[in-house]
Scaffold this motif. Structure first.
Motif, short mmCIF file in Angstrom:
data_model
loop_
_atom_site.label_atom_id
_atom_site.label_comp_id
_atom_site.label_asym_id
_atom_site.label_seq_id
_atom_site.Cartn_x
_atom_site.Cartn_y
_atom_site.Cartn_z
N UNK A 13 0.82 -1.21 0.00
CA UNK A 13 0.00 0.00 0.00
C UNK A 13 0.86 1.26 0.00
N UNK A 14 1.95 1.27 0.77
CA UNK A 14 2.79 2.47 0.80
C UNK A 14 3.52 2.68 -0.52
N UNK A 15 3.99 1.59 -1.14
CA UNK A 15 4.69 1.76 -2.42
C UNK A 15 3.71 2.09 -3.54
N UNK A 16 2.48 1.55 -3.48
CA UNK A 16 1.48 1.92 -4.48
C UNK A 16 1.13 3.41 -4.39
N UNK A 17 0.97 3.89 -3.16
CA UNK A 17 0.67 5.31 -2.96
C UNK A 17 1.80 6.16 -3.53
N UNK A 18 3.03 5.67 -3.38
CA UNK A 18 4.20 6.40 -3.88
C UNK A 18 4.29 6.39 -5.40
N UNK A 19 3.53 5.51 -6.06
CA UNK A 19 3.51 5.52 -7.53
C UNK A 19 2.35 6.32 -8.09
N UNK A 20 1.42 6.71 -7.22
CA UNK A 20 0.20 7.40 -7.64
C UNK A 20 0.41 8.92 -7.61
N UNK A 21 -0.61 9.69 -8.02
CA UNK A 21 -0.50 11.16 -7.91
C UNK A 21 -0.25 11.65 -6.49
N UNK A 22 -0.55 10.81 -5.49
CA UNK A 22 -0.29 11.20 -4.11
C UNK A 22 1.20 11.35 -3.84
N UNK A 23 2.05 10.85 -4.75
CA UNK A 23 3.50 10.98 -4.57
C UNK A 23 3.94 12.43 -4.64
N UNK A 24 3.03 13.32 -5.06
CA UNK A 24 3.35 14.75 -5.10
C UNK A 24 3.45 15.35 -3.69
N UNK A 25 2.98 14.61 -2.67
CA UNK A 25 3.10 15.08 -1.29
C UNK A 25 4.58 15.20 -0.96
N UNK A 26 5.05 16.38 -0.54
CA UNK A 26 6.47 16.57 -0.27
C UNK A 26 7.03 15.56 0.72
N UNK A 27 8.15 14.95 0.37
CA UNK A 27 8.82 14.02 1.26
C UNK A 27 8.23 12.64 1.31
N UNK A 28 7.18 12.37 0.51
CA UNK A 28 6.51 11.08 0.59
C UNK A 28 7.43 9.93 0.16
N UNK A 29 8.18 10.15 -0.92
CA UNK A 29 9.07 9.09 -1.41
C UNK A 29 10.09 8.70 -0.35
N UNK A 30 10.66 9.71 0.31
CA UNK A 30 11.64 9.44 1.36
C UNK A 30 11.00 8.70 2.54
N UNK A 31 9.78 9.12 2.91
CA UNK A 31 9.08 8.47 4.02
C UNK A 31 8.76 7.02 3.69
N UNK A 32 8.31 6.77 2.46
CA UNK A 32 8.01 5.40 2.03
C UNK A 32 9.28 4.56 2.05
N UNK A 33 10.38 5.15 1.61
CA UNK A 33 11.66 4.42 1.61
C UNK A 33 12.04 3.99 3.02
N UNK A 34 11.88 4.88 3.99
CA UNK A 34 12.21 4.55 5.38
C UNK A 34 11.29 3.44 5.91
N UNK A 35 9.99 3.57 5.62
CA UNK A 35 9.03 2.57 6.08
C UNK A 35 9.35 1.20 5.48
#
Length: 196
Positions: free
Chosen positions: A45-67
């Motif tokens: 779910x976290x990686x899917x969100x990171x591939x969607x338009x929600x990835x525009x949320x600042x810092x989301x990619x980094x947060x997903x990477x940590x998780x």
């Protein structure tokens, strides 16, 4: 049985959407909704969100990477229950962007589900599982820096999502595909971002 397994992906999206309420949702609420033992569901779910338009949320990619890094470490160690630090659990995601991302994901997830089935299940066990897990650990270390290269973080997230989907649906073929792509992603990102 195979059809039920394949539709687990849509079921994960349904669970997340049902948890979205108010203006924002915390990571802790997502974990509680998907279950403390659902490593594959949470990574998916976290990686899917990171591939969607929600990835525009600042810092989301980094947060997903940590998780994903923390969850993958626990999977390799053989933990049965998810643990995440409080500073991650308290992180909030805007529900409007999250729901928009879920809606965007439904069509590609529905398409992929048509091809999923239980097969090559021996790839879902140790020692075979260690290689993609270690590669994902390495990939997550670079994902925060991928934010400077357009779409590269989303590509990395999508490959990890394939691995998680393979685990969730017991599709060893999908795990094998994710392994091939995991080996190819660093080369592709380097060529795209730094060549010429």
């Amino acid at each position: 049985m195979a059809e039920d397994q394949s539709h687990k992906l849509s079921a994960v999206l349904d669970q997340l959407e049902s948890a979205a309420h108010g203006d924002s949702i915390t990571v802790q609420e997502v974990v509680r909704k998907l279950g403390q033992k659902s490593f594959a569901s949470l990574i998916l779910i976290f990686t899917l969100v990171s591939t969607s338009p929600a990835s525009a949320i600042p810092g989301l990619t980094a947060a997903v990477a940590v998780i994903v890094f923390i969850l993958m470490l626990q999977m390799i160690a053989g933990r049965n229950c998810v643990w995440l630090p409080q500073f991650i659990l308290r992180r909030e995601l805007p529900t409007d962007k999250l729901c928009k991302g879920i809606g965007w994901l439904r069509k590609p997830v529905g398409f992929v589900e048509r091809f999923l089935k239980e097969r090559l299940t021996w790839l879902l066990h140790r020692p075979w599982l260690y290689l993609p897990q270690v590669l994902i650990l390495g990939l997550t270390l670079f994902m925060p820096f991928m934010e400077v290269i357009p779409t590269s973080g989303s590509i990395a997230s999508a490959v990890i999502a394939l691995f998680a989907a393979g685990l969730l649906t017991r599709d060893g073929g999908l795990v094998a595909l994710s392994l091939i792509l995991l080996l190819a992603v660093p080369v592709a990102v380097w060529q795209f971002g730094f060549s010429g």
